[in-house]
Design a protein around this motif. Structure first.
Motif, PDB file in Angstrom:
ATOM      1  N   SER A   1      41.615 -92.975 -42.222  1.00  0.00           N
ATOM      2  CA  SER A   1      42.063 -92.073 -41.157  1.00  0.00           C
ATOM      3  C   SER A   1      41.064 -91.974 -40.014  1.00  0.00           C
ATOM      4  CB  SER A   1      42.343 -90.680 -41.728  1.00  0.00           C
ATOM      5  OG  SER A   1      41.143 -90.026 -42.102  1.00  0.00           O
ATOM      6  N   ILE A   2      39.789 -92.340 -40.250  1.00  0.00           N
ATOM      7  CA  ILE A   2      38.773 -92.206 -39.204  1.00  0.00           C
ATOM      8  C   ILE A   2      38.232 -93.549 -38.725  1.00  0.00           C
ATOM      9  CG2 ILE A   2      38.032 -89.921 -40.008  1.00  0.00           C
ATOM     10  CD1 ILE A   2      35.604 -91.294 -41.326  1.00  0.00           C
ATOM     11  N   TYR A   3      38.670 -94.643 -39.323  1.00  0.00           N
ATOM     12  CA  TYR A   3      38.059 -95.933 -38.987  1.00  0.00           C
ATOM     13  C   TYR A   3      38.513 -96.450 -37.621  1.00  0.00           C
ATOM     14  CZ  TYR A   3      36.540-100.721 -38.936  1.00  0.00           C
ATOM     15  OH  TYR A   3      35.937-101.892 -38.549  1.00  0.00           O
ATOM     16  N   ARG A   4      37.537 -96.903 -36.820  1.00  0.00           N
ATOM     17  CA  ARG A   4      37.781 -97.663 -35.607  1.00  0.00           C
ATOM     18  C   ARG A   4      36.726 -98.760 -35.542  1.00  0.00           C
ATOM     19  NH1 ARG A   4      41.315 -94.766 -36.247  1.00  0.00           N
ATOM     20  NH2 ARG A   4      42.515 -93.485 -34.774  1.00  0.00           N
ATOM     21  N   THR A   5      37.072 -99.876 -34.969  1.00  0.00           N
ATOM     22  CA  THR A   5      36.177-101.025 -34.988  1.00  0.00           C
ATOM     23  C   THR A   5      34.901-100.795 -34.189  1.00  0.00           C
ATOM     24  OG1 THR A   5      37.413-101.970 -33.120  1.00  0.00           O
ATOM     25  CG2 THR A   5      38.045-102.680 -35.328  1.00  0.00           C
ATOM     26  N   ASN A   6      34.913 -99.838 -33.264  1.00  0.00           N
ATOM     27  CA  ASN A   6      33.728 -99.601 -32.429  1.00  0.00           C
ATOM     28  C   ASN A   6      32.808 -98.526 -32.996  1.00  0.00           C
ATOM     29  OD1 ASN A   6      35.934 -97.786 -31.715  1.00  0.00           O
ATOM     30  ND2 ASN A   6      34.531 -96.954 -30.195  1.00  0.00           N
ATOM     31  N   ASN A   7      33.216 -97.838 -34.062  1.00  0.00           N
ATOM     32  CA  ASN A   7      32.391 -96.798 -34.677  1.00  0.00           C
ATOM     33  C   ASN A   7      31.482 -97.385 -35.745  1.00  0.00           C
ATOM     34  OD1 ASN A   7      33.571 -94.830 -33.071  1.00  0.00           O
ATOM     35  ND2 ASN A   7      35.053 -94.204 -34.625  1.00  0.00           N
ATOM     36  N   PHE A   8      30.641 -96.511 -36.326  1.00  0.00           N
ATOM     37  CA  PHE A   8      29.709 -96.936 -37.364  1.00  0.00           C
ATOM     38  C   PHE A   8      29.784 -95.959 -38.538  1.00  0.00           C
ATOM     39  CE2 PHE A   8      28.267 -98.637 -33.387  1.00  0.00           C
ATOM     40  CZ  PHE A   8      27.929 -99.945 -33.702  1.00  0.00           C
TER      41      PHE A   8
END
Length: 468
Positions: free
Chosen positions: A164-171
């Motif tokens: 639910s919180i994953y995005r490719t630009n996050n860590f």
């Protein structure tokens, strides 16, 4: 004992879990001191989780996995209309009771019958559109976030939160409890290995025991490892496995960007009834504060804790070590002692009479980072159930979450996996639906400005030029 060896011994020192309902527990008497400097050791063999050199098939919105895709998407899209009735109060009490009695989760586990995580290609075929129902906006790309997830059990819950919180630009950093079973550790490691370049599993694991200093140490371990891993993220949000987002990533990025470096820490709370949390005096003449253990800390604040402010944080951690629930006081003390000039922290003396109205707002307008309801007993909770004096979220909590807390708090806490599963499923479906539809307008709801106004009251940014 040399400080460099303390954290190594802690990582190996294995004690049994205490019952979570015991509010007062003893910290490790084995260790004479326990300072932050032991966490920031540098050694040549520092190893994060192995990340593939070849790209994994993360998310391709043009991929055609029609059979699997339609089944998975329909699980949310078919669930959403029924969930919408629950939080709009347009449903009979009989139907509400039926939703409360539902015992199974809507989203099928990705694990095999013997608990094994699938190959990455098969995993993404099952989850591809749930991970990325819409394109990442330029605003999100320009404001990457960091997340620490402190987890110890129930992989399905952890995986769905991460999804639910994953995005490719996050860590992302997983701290897996040292005492977790080997199968759970393998599941989390395999999940992380499917993502190239932005997901790590903390190599230094501690046995996290409720109420003990290890709860704080786990947070600091992931903070340290994310600082080593990347300097691109702008804020760090700490999570446990028992919560879900009340804001989409677009909303989180927009709200946090508007804070211009200010931290989000719920509090401060009264310490009058917490005599066992503090010594008589804190180092450097610091004032005692406490808060809930949830935060969104700026990159500069994290850097200060682990590196620039080590002298202060070492001494503070050493002083708090013999007491309990250090994670509820450590960050609050840094945040609300204005003389420290902690990055993103308070810039006024909250006890000064001239700021009486502002001080009062601390106790009446929070929390900001989390929805949670404190309760002395189960009967005080909408759901009729509590754990460690915090109400569990149930089906009948959904109207408050969706109609009131969205835009005012970032995440909802706390869920119990087998307690009214439809509450978890519906909030997950709501988040998916929002991500899928918000790109059409790219506008934040008005309630987000309430969030910003509240936080703006707390964190006046100009040193020596405060104006109410």
């Amino acid at each position: 004992m040399p400080l460099q060896t303390v954290i190594q011994k802690l990582a190996r020192f294995n004690i049994s879990k205490r019952l979570e309902k015991i509010l007062k527990v003893f910290v490790f008497s084995y260790f004479a001191v326990f300072t932050l400097s032991s966490l920031i050791q540098s050694h040549n063999g520092y190893r994060l989780v192995e990340i593939r050199n070849s790209p994994a098939p993360i998310v391709d919105n043009n991929s055609n996995h029609s059979d699997n895709e339609n089944v998975i998407i329909n699980e949310f899209e078919k669930l959403y209309p029924n969930c919408n009735l629950l939080w709009s109060n347009s449903i009979s009490q009989k139907s509400v009771q039926s939703a409360m009695n539902k015992s199974d989760h809507a989203l099928a586990s990705v694990l095999s019958s013997d608990g094994k995580f699938p190959e990455c290609v098969n995993y993404f075929q099952k989850r591809v559109h749930l991970y990325s129902p819409g394109e990442i906006t330029e605003g999100e790309k320009n404001f990457p976030l960091g997340f620490s997830l402190i987890v110890d059990r129930n992989f399905d819950r952890v995986e769905q939160l991460f999804m639910s919180i994953y995005r490719t630009n996050n860590f992302y950093c997983f701290h897996v409890d040292k005492s977790a079973d080997d199968q759970f550790k393998a599941q989390v490691s395999k999940l992380a290995s499917c993502f190239t370049g932005n997901v790590i599993v903390a190599s230094n694991q501690v046995d996290v025991v409720y109420g003990q200093v290890t709860m704080l140490i786990a947070e600091l371990v992931c903070m340290q490892e994310l600082l080593r891993f990347s300097s691109k993220w702008r804020y760090l949000i700490n999570l446990r496995g028992n919560e879900l987002p009340l804001m989409t990533n677009l909303e989180l990025a927009a709200v946090l960007a508007a804070l211009n470096g200010s931290n989000v820490i719920d509090g401060p709370s009264s310490i009058t009834f917490l005599p066992n949390r503090f010594p008589d005096q804190l180092p450097y003449g610091l004032t005692k504060y406490t808060s809930m253990p949830h935060f969104a800390l700026s990159y500069d604040a994290c850097h200060w804790i682990i590196r620039d402010g080590r002298q202060v944080t070492d001494e503070l951690l050493k002083t708090l070590q013999p007491f309990t629930f250090q994670e509820e006081s450590f960050f609050a003390i840094l945040q609300f002692n204005h003389q420290l000039k902690f990055p993103g922290g308070l810039r006024i003396n909250i006890s000064d009479p001239m700021y009486y109205n502002l001080s009062a707002s601390y106790y009446t307008q929070g929390p900001f980072s989390r929805y949670h309801r404190l309760a002395q007993n189960d009967s005080a909770c909408t759901s009729g159930r509590s754990q460690n004096h915090i109400c569990l979220i149930g089906v009948e909590t959904l109207p408050e979450l969706i109609n009131h807390s969205h835009g005012r708090q970032m995440f909802a806490n706390k869920f119990q996996w087998n307690f009214q599963p439809m509450a978890w499923d519906c909030l997950l479906a709501w988040n998916y639906h929002k991500v899928k539809t918000e790109k059409a307008t790219a506008k934040l709801p008005m309630s987000h400005y309430s969030f910003l106004d509240n936080v703006k009251l707390q964190y006046l940014r100009k040193w020596g030029e405060e104006k109410l």
